[in-house]
Each structure stands twice: as structure tokens, then as C-alpha cells.
Design an enzyme around this catalytic site. Structure first.
Site, PDB file in Angstrom:
ATOM      1  N   ARG A   1      70.155  52.006  32.929  1.00 23.64           N
ATOM      2  CA  ARG A   1      71.379  52.434  33.614  1.00 23.64           C
ATOM      3  C   ARG A   1      71.414  51.957  35.070  1.00 23.64           C
ATOM      4  NH1 ARG A   1      73.919  56.672  30.851  1.00 23.64           N
ATOM      5  NH2 ARG A   1      75.014  57.244  32.751  1.00 23.64           N
TER       6      ARG A   1
ATOM      7  N   LYS B   1      76.596  36.464  25.732  1.00 28.09           N
ATOM      8  CA  LYS B   1      75.159  36.775  25.562  1.00 28.09           C
ATOM      9  C   LYS B   1      74.310  35.838  26.404  1.00 28.09           C
ATOM     10  CE  LYS B   1      75.118  39.871  24.246  1.00 28.09           C
ATOM     11  NZ  LYS B   1      76.016  40.819  23.684  1.00 28.09           N
TER      12      LYS B   1
ATOM     13  N   ASN C   1      75.343  61.058  40.354  1.00 25.07           N
ATOM     14  CA  ASN C   1      76.066  59.870  39.874  1.00 25.07           C
ATOM     15  C   ASN C   1      77.534  60.140  40.125  1.00 25.07           C
ATOM     16  OD1 ASN C   1      73.761  58.959  38.699  1.00 25.07           O
ATOM     17  ND2 ASN C   1      74.376  59.416  36.609  1.00 25.07           N
ATOM     18  N   GLY C   2      78.236  59.206  40.708  1.00 28.43           N
ATOM     19  CA  GLY C   2      79.676  59.404  40.872  1.00 28.43           C
ATOM     20  C   GLY C   2      80.127  59.085  42.280  1.00 28.43           C
TER      21      GLY C   2
ATOM     22  N   GLU D   1      74.832  36.432  30.314  1.00 25.46           N
ATOM     23  CA  GLU D   1      74.389  37.689  30.923  1.00 25.46           C
ATOM     24  C   GLU D   1      72.876  37.814  31.006  1.00 25.46           C
ATOM     25  OE1 GLU D   1      75.651  41.392  29.128  1.00 25.46           O
ATOM     26  OE2 GLU D   1      75.422  40.599  27.124  1.00 25.46           O
TER      27      GLU D   1
ATOM     28  N   TRP E   1      71.883  52.304  40.341  1.00 25.68           N
ATOM     29  CA  TRP E   1      72.536  50.985  40.257  1.00 25.68           C
ATOM     30  C   TRP E   1      73.557  50.956  41.381  1.00 25.68           C
ATOM     31  CZ3 TRP E   1      77.445  48.841  39.409  1.00 25.68           C
ATOM     32  CH2 TRP E   1      77.467  47.510  38.960  1.00 25.68           C
TER      33      TRP E   1
ATOM     34  N   LYS F   1      73.695  49.042  31.690  1.00 23.25           N
ATOM     35  CA  LYS F   1      74.124  49.211  30.296  1.00 23.25           C
ATOM     36  C   LYS F   1      75.497  49.873  30.189  1.00 23.25           C
ATOM     37  CE  LYS F   1      73.305  49.179  25.815  1.00 23.25           C
ATOM     38  NZ  LYS F   1      73.562  47.865  25.163  1.00 23.25           N
TER      39      LYS F   1
ATOM     40  N   CYS G   1      74.200  55.510  37.397  1.00 26.25           N
ATOM     41  CA  CYS G   1      72.769  55.664  37.566  1.00 26.25           C
ATOM     42  C   CYS G   1      72.224  56.595  36.490  1.00 26.25           C
ATOM     43  CB  CYS G   1      72.498  56.253  38.933  1.00 26.25           C
ATOM     44  SG  CYS G   1      73.540  55.514  40.199  1.00 26.25           S
TER      45      CYS G   1
ATOM     46  N   HIS H   1      92.450  20.642  25.574  1.00 31.39           N
ATOM     47  CA  HIS H   1      93.462  20.922  26.596  1.00 31.39           C
ATOM     48  C   HIS H   1      92.841  21.221  27.956  1.00 31.39           C
ATOM     49  CE1 HIS H   1      96.549  20.823  23.533  1.00 31.39           C
ATOM     50  NE2 HIS H   1      95.807  21.619  22.801  1.00 31.39           N
TER      51      HIS H   1
HETATM   52  O1  M6R Z   1      79.264  50.786  25.978  1.00 40.09           O
HETATM   53  P1  M6R Z   1      80.413  49.842  25.784  1.00 40.09           P
HETATM   54  O2  M6R Z   1      80.436  49.216  24.416  1.00 40.09           O
HETATM   55  O3  M6R Z   1      81.740  50.445  26.124  1.00 40.09           O
HETATM   56  O4  M6R Z   1      80.152  48.662  26.805  1.00 40.09           O
HETATM   57  C1  M6R Z   1      81.090  47.640  26.995  1.00 40.09           C
HETATM   58  C2  M6R Z   1      80.498  46.502  27.787  1.00 40.09           C
HETATM   59  O5  M6R Z   1      80.106  46.926  29.055  1.00 40.09           O
HETATM   60  C3  M6R Z   1      79.280  45.898  27.093  1.00 40.09           C
HETATM   61  O6  M6R Z   1      79.593  45.467  25.804  1.00 40.09           O
HETATM   62  C4  M6R Z   1      78.744  44.697  27.918  1.00 40.09           C
HETATM   63  O7  M6R Z   1      79.660  43.650  27.883  1.00 40.09           O
HETATM   64  C5  M6R Z   1      77.381  44.279  27.385  1.00 40.09           C
HETATM   65  N1  M6R Z   1      76.515  44.000  28.478  1.00 40.09           N
HETATM   66  C6  M6R Z   1      77.424  43.079  26.530  1.00 40.09           C
HETATM   67  O8  M6R Z   1      76.199  42.684  26.065  1.00 40.09           O
END
Ligand code: M6R
Length: 624
Positions: free
Chosen positions: A35, A501, A108-109, A504, A82, A619, A10, A520
Site C-alpha cells: 500500500r 504490465k 490515511n486520508g 509498470e 505512500w 496497490k 497508506c 495511422h
Molecule cells: O483495485 P482496482 O482493481 O480497482 O485497481 C485498479 C488499478 O489501480 C489497478 O488495476 C492498476 O492498474 C494495477 N497496478 C495494474 O497492474
């Protein structure tokens, strides 16, 4: 988990100063909404009394409610959530308030031993309104505060938080207020990031500097196990075991404006178009004087030490894992060093036997991804040197790694990673060049490589001009519900990235495959209802990939092809062709990626999706 909620990824913002806290907190929450955006809440001390508001959904909902009544005060804490466990509800939203009404806390945690603490607190007469571990933590602060004596020169409030945390197992980033101490905020971290933005006559605490970068560039990164006592003019830091800490004030290397949307509709769009400058920044100052190789100030590994290593292991998650796969191709090809790639989440539990001369690299935009951090720590525990490629300066991974390469791509706010990914690809190519030059790559090849790298920002700017063509293609394909993304060799990770991409941000089912593997199994999916996106490079498998396209065409599958300028195809094979500029093969994956980013962006918009805040995602994934 019995309905317990865990608040793991969060955003926290806290303010203490001379100005009205409400607007500053709401602005900070909006900036941290990437976040988490399941619920949001805010508490302000108004004339010593707590004023609280919580709402499910976006920060805008909270803001709407806050506008309905007076919320005046110069000190406050806030939170955007979140949800990982437990339902999204007003009662589960933060801040939580202790049953004696004195303490408000955002968290957070996960508090792992919350059940036993709760039992103890119930026996002492404390009561609970929610099932959350955070409410337990909040009441434990109240308990310690009530029994904490006043000591001259010491904040009774900060001391009670420190004592509380001494009894807590788990992870936390917290900010706490007390009605008895209307000028003080206490915050602490273990496992969840927390940063103090140091202002003049005011201090702001946040999970990420994006929340306050428009107000101050001076920051103090709290370390795990530290508790900060913050007032408008001062702050002091102690460890949980009561040692005083000399804070290091650092400067942000980006400005508040960089985290603003400007004229763009979404951060993802802005970040796609920022790529030329983000890539320029990744290279700045990193070429040798004779332009035949690269140099990295922060790697902390000498050329001699690099020559001793036999193998590299790359670990990451999501998009950054795709960057690792490209790094594998590039480093093996240009430096002839064997590279393995692992999902960080697998590596941390796999107990993989590693060659003794292995160097571990983790890649992470945020530097806070829990699985990646755990992989780094696991590698270090085993005695391996663990380096990081990371965008956020001062992140946990940046601080805990043994050395690394900062991406300097600027803040990436859109949940879908774009400029951070291409900057990771560029840095992977730069690393391949550096390692190649330590091995067999000649001076001349090194110079040509450097020239190719330097051309990338301009080529990407040129490449972005396909945007209106891609937008039109996106309109034509936005209604399909299944896509295949296919590529060979170094374009296979780009196929994976294109599929990720798309799924998501537009919730379309998409799979990435090596083009030749398609026959295959996945070829069974092909029909006029499942288009394929081919990502293609020049080189020895070009003709083979054309054969793969023909297999699709024979089954009435539509084909979108992303190919280098100058590529020629049989008539009628491709439905939609998008060209990327001709370039050195080491940077072709990066250039081929740009039209894919645009394609997913425009399809998501066409389908009316919230591009920057896709459902169920956040994120930084600081949860297992
Ligand atoms: O902050 P990070 O690069 O460690 O994040 C890794 C993944 O969570 C991040 O790349 C995620 O897959 C993205 N939503 C992709 O667009």
C-alpha cells in the site's frame, strides 16, 4: 498545498493484547507494504510512555532501527506511507504525536479544513513540528481530550476522538493512542478502509485484513463515520453522531498462508502461478444444474429485470478497465446488449447522459479504488442500479454496491494485477453467457460455452508451461527501451494490458494499439530498436493481422507473436512465437494474457527491478 502532506493510500496496523506489540506490528506493516513504501513508523506504549520510531524507505529500515533498542509494550500503532504530496522525510512519517506528548496518531486520508483547525490550535498554545494535516488532527484530539470531563461508563479518550472528528472535514482512517489510557486504542474511518481483527485476548486494527489474517479470521469492517474503542478483550463502536452500532463479525474467506510468499521470489510470480485455482474459485457453484448457463447469487437483479435493460455501462481504472473492454466485446457478441466502457475517473466528472434502462457495473480488485468508488456513487446518485465485480470481500465497493459478483481469487499482493485480471475476464465471459442465455443464445451453445469455461483452469495450467521459453525470450529483449503491443478486437484490450504490465514493473516505454491503427501513426516508431508484441486470435481478422505484421517486418521491426496453437504464419515473419492452447474464443483473451504476464515479469527481473513494489506505485489507489 504549501508543503502539506496527504497520506491517502497508506497502511495502518494497530495492536492491543497480551503479547509484545512490536513484532506483530512490524509483521503487519510488511504485509501492507504494497500500500506504500516511502516511509514507515511505529509507536508503542511502554509503561505508559510513548516510544516512537520512524524511518524513510521500506519497513525493513524501520525494523533495523527498532532492533537497536528495547521496544516493549502490549499496545501500539504503526504506519507505512505512500507519499502523494510533500516530501518523503522522517518528520512527515507517521505516527505523529501531539505537542503535549499525550496522543499518538496514524492516519490515511486528507483533512481538508486543517488550516482553520491549525489556526485555532495555535491560538490555544499547541505547537507543530511538521506541515502535516495529520499532526493537526492529532493535536485536535489532544485538545478535546484535555477539556473532556470523565463520565462514568464512557471512555474519555474515545469520546474525545469522536468529538474531534465531529469538527473534521475530509477523509480518514485513523488509529490513536493516549499515554493516559495505556489499555485503549481508538480508531475511526471515513473514506479510508479500517478493519478490526477480533482475536482472543487481543484485537488488531488494520487497513487490510492481510495484516492479521494469519492470527484471526474474525473481522469487523468499520463503516464510514464510525469510531471504535478497542481494548484487548473488547471493542465498542459508536457513530460520530453518538449512536451505538451493533458490530457484525464476519469470517475471512481466505487464510493467512495465502498471503505468504512460499517458495516464490515475488508475489507477482506466485499470483501468476495461482491462476488455475483462482479461476476455479471464480466458477465454483456458479453453473446451472443443466450446465447450460451461469448463476450469480449476489447480483440482486432478477432475469426479468435484466431483460428490461437496454444498455450496460462498465467503469473501472487501470487493469480492471482493460477487463471492462473485454467484457464489452464478450457481452455485445454473445448477449447482443450494447455496452459502454468509461474510465471511472472520467465518468465521475463527465455527467454523461445515460439511457434510463442502463445498469452500471464497476470492476475493482481491491474494491477501494477512489475513482471507481466515486463512479459507483455517482451512478447510484443518479438512480441507476450499480453492481460490482470485486475481489476483496467486505471492501467499500462491495458494501456500497447494489449487488455484485465476488471474484474469490484470494489476496493479490503484487502491485501488478495478474490473477485478479484473468478472474475478471472469466467472470466477464460468465456474465456474457448468463445475459446471452437470457436473450438469444441456444441451450446447445450455452452447454458448449459452459464446457469451455470449465476447461479454463486446466488450459491455464498447461499455458503456464511456456514459462521457461518466455524467460529465455525475456532475456533476449530485456534491453530494449520501447515496445508496441498490438491486437485486434478482443485482443486489443489484452495488448493494452500487456503494455501496462511491462511499463509498470520494468519502467520500459510500451504502448498498446489496435493492430490496424498502427499505420495511422505509431508505425513511425518502428525500427530495429522497437519490438512489437502481437496478440492474435483465430477468426476473421487473423489474416488481416498477418498483413499488419508484414508492415512491421518491412520496417525492420522485431516481432514477438502470441498466437493459438495451430496458427500458421509465413516463413521468416515472426522472430519469437509463443503459443497458447487452442480454446473457445470467449476465453482466448484470458489465455493469451498468461504469456504476457510472464514476459513482463521476466523482463523486469532481468532488469533488476523490484517486481512487487514498482517505483511510484501502490496497490490500492485511494487518491484522485
Ligand atoms: O483495485 P482496482 O482493481 O480497482 O485497481 C485498479 C488499478 O489501480 C489497478 O488495476 C492498476 O492498474 C494495477 N497496478 C495494474 O497492474
Amino acid at each position: 498545498m504549501m508543503g502539506k502532506t496527504q497520506e491517502i493510500m497508506c497502511g495502518i496496523v494497530g495492536y492491543v493484547g497480551k503479547r509484545q506489540a512490536k513484532g506483530i506490528l512490524v509483521e503487519g506493516l510488511k504485509r501492507l507494504e504494497y500500500r506504500g513504501y516511502d516511509s514507515a513508523g511505529l509507536a508503542i506504549l511502554q509503561n505508559g510512555a510513548l516510544k516512537l520510531e520512524k524511518q524513510t524507505g521500506r519497513v525493513a529500515n524501520l525494523e533495523g532501527e527498532l532492533d537497536k533498542r528495547a521496544f516493549n509494550g502490549n499496545i501500539g500503532i504503526s504506519h507505512t506511507r505512500w507519499a502523494t504530496h510533500g516530501k518523503v522525510s522522517q518528520s512527515n512519517a507517521h505516527p505523529h504525536v501531539s505537542s503535549d506528548g499525550k496522543i499518538a496518531l496514524v492516519h490515511n486520508g486528507v483533512i481538508e479544513n486543517f488550516t482553520s483547525i491549525k489556526k485555532f490550535l495555535l491560538s490555544k498554545g499547541y505547537s507543530f513540528e511538521s506541515e502535516t494535516d495529520t499532526e493537526v488532527l492529532c493535536n485536535l484530539v489532544a485538545y478535546h481530550y484535555a477539556k473532556q470531563p470523565e463520565v462514568d461508563g464512557q471512555s474519555r479518550f474515545a469520546e474525545s476522538v469522536r468529538r474531534t472528528l465531529f469538527h473534521v472535514e475530509g477523509t480518514y482512517g485513523i488509529a490513536v493512542l493516549s499515554t493516559d489510557c495505556p489499555d485503549e486504542m481508538v480508531c475511526a474511518r471515513k473514506g479510508s478502509p479500517l478493519i478490526i481483527g477480533v482475536g482472543v485476548g487481543e484485537n488488531i486494527v488494520a487497513s487490510d485484513a492481510t495484516a492479521f489474517a494469519s492470527r484471526t479470521q474474525n473481522v469487523v469492517y468499520l463503516n464510514d463515520g464510525e469510531v471504535a474503542h478497542v481494548t484487548s478483550d473488547d471493542f465498542n463502536i459508536l457513530t460520530i453522531s453518538n449512536e451505538s452500532v451493533d458490530p457484525i463479525v464476519s469470517q475471512l474467506d481466505w487464510s493467512g498462508e495465502e498471503a505468504d510468499l512460499g517458495d516464490f521470489a515475488y508475489f507477482m510470480e506466485k499470483e501468476i502461478f495461482e491462476q488455475p485455482s483462482a479461476l476455479e474459485n471464480a466458477m465454483r457453484g456458479r453453473f446451472s444444474e443443466d450446465d447450460s448457463t451461469t448463476k450469480f447469487g449476489g447480483l440482486n437483479v432478477s432475469p426479468q429485470e435484466f431483460r428490461q435493460m437496454d444498455r450496460l455501462l462498465f467503469c473501472a481504472c487501470g487493469t480492471a478497465w482493460h477487463a471492462c473492454l473485454v467484457a464489452e466485446y464478450l457481452i455485445e457478441k454473445y448477449a447482443r446488449i450494447p455496452v459502454e466502457v468509461e474510465y471511472a475517473s472520467e465518468f465521475r466528472y463527465r455527467n454523461a447522459p445515460l439511457d434510463k434502462n442502463t445498469v452500471v457495473f464497476v470492476i475493482s480488485q481491491s474494491g477501494e479504488t477512489l475513482d471507481t468508488l466515486a463512479a459507483l456513487r455517482e451512478a447510484q446518485r443518479k438512480g441507476y442500479r450499480a453492481l460490482a465485480i470485486n475481489n476483496v470481500v467486505g471492501s467499500t465497493i462491495a458494501r456500497e454496491s447494489d449487488g455484485g459478483i465476488y471474484q474469490h481469487a484470494g489476496p493479490e499482493i503484487g502491485v501488478a494485477s495478474t490473477k485478479a485480471f484473468t478472474s475478471q475476464l472469466l467472470i466477464s465471459a460468465m456474465l456474457a453467457l448468463y445475459l446471452g442465455r437470457l436473450n438469444d443464445m441456444s441451450y446447445g451453445d450455452g452447454r458448449r460455452f459452459v464446457e469451455a469455461l470449465k476447461a479454463v483452469p486446466e488450459l491455464v495450467a498447461l499455458n503456464l508451461k511456456v514459462n521457461s521459453q518466455v524467460e529465455a525470450i525475456a532475456k533476449a529483449y530485456a534491453q530494449y527501451d520501447d515496445f508496441l503491443f498490438l491486437g485486434r478486437q478482443e485482443m486489443f484490450p489484452i495488448a493494452l494490458e500487456g503494455a501496462l504490465k511491462l511499463k509498470e514493473i520494468s519502467y520500459i516505454h510500451a504502448e498498446g494499439y489496435p493492430a490496424a491503427e498502427m499505420k495511422h501513426g505509431p508505425i513511425a516508431l518502428i525500427s530495429e530498436l522497437c519490438p512489437s508484441v502481437f496478440i492474435i486470435a483465430k477468426g476473421e481478422v487473423f489474416q488481416k493481422t498477418i498483413a499488419n505484421m508484414q508492415e512491421i517486418k518491412a520496417r525492420h521491426g522485431k516481432i514477438i507473436c502470441i498466437a493459438p496453437e495451430g496458427a500458421e504464419f509465413p516463413d521468416g515473419l515472426i522472430d519469437d512465437l509463443i503459443l497458447y492452447p487452442d480454446c473457445h474464443e470467449a476465453v482466448a483473451p484470458l489465455l493469451a494474457c498468461i504469456p504476457l504476464q510472464l514476459l513482463s515479469y521476466y523482463i523486469a527481473r532481468e532488469r533488476g527491478c523490484d517486481v512487487d513494489k514498482p517505483r511510484n506505485l501502490a496497490k490500492s489507489v485511494t487518491v484522485e
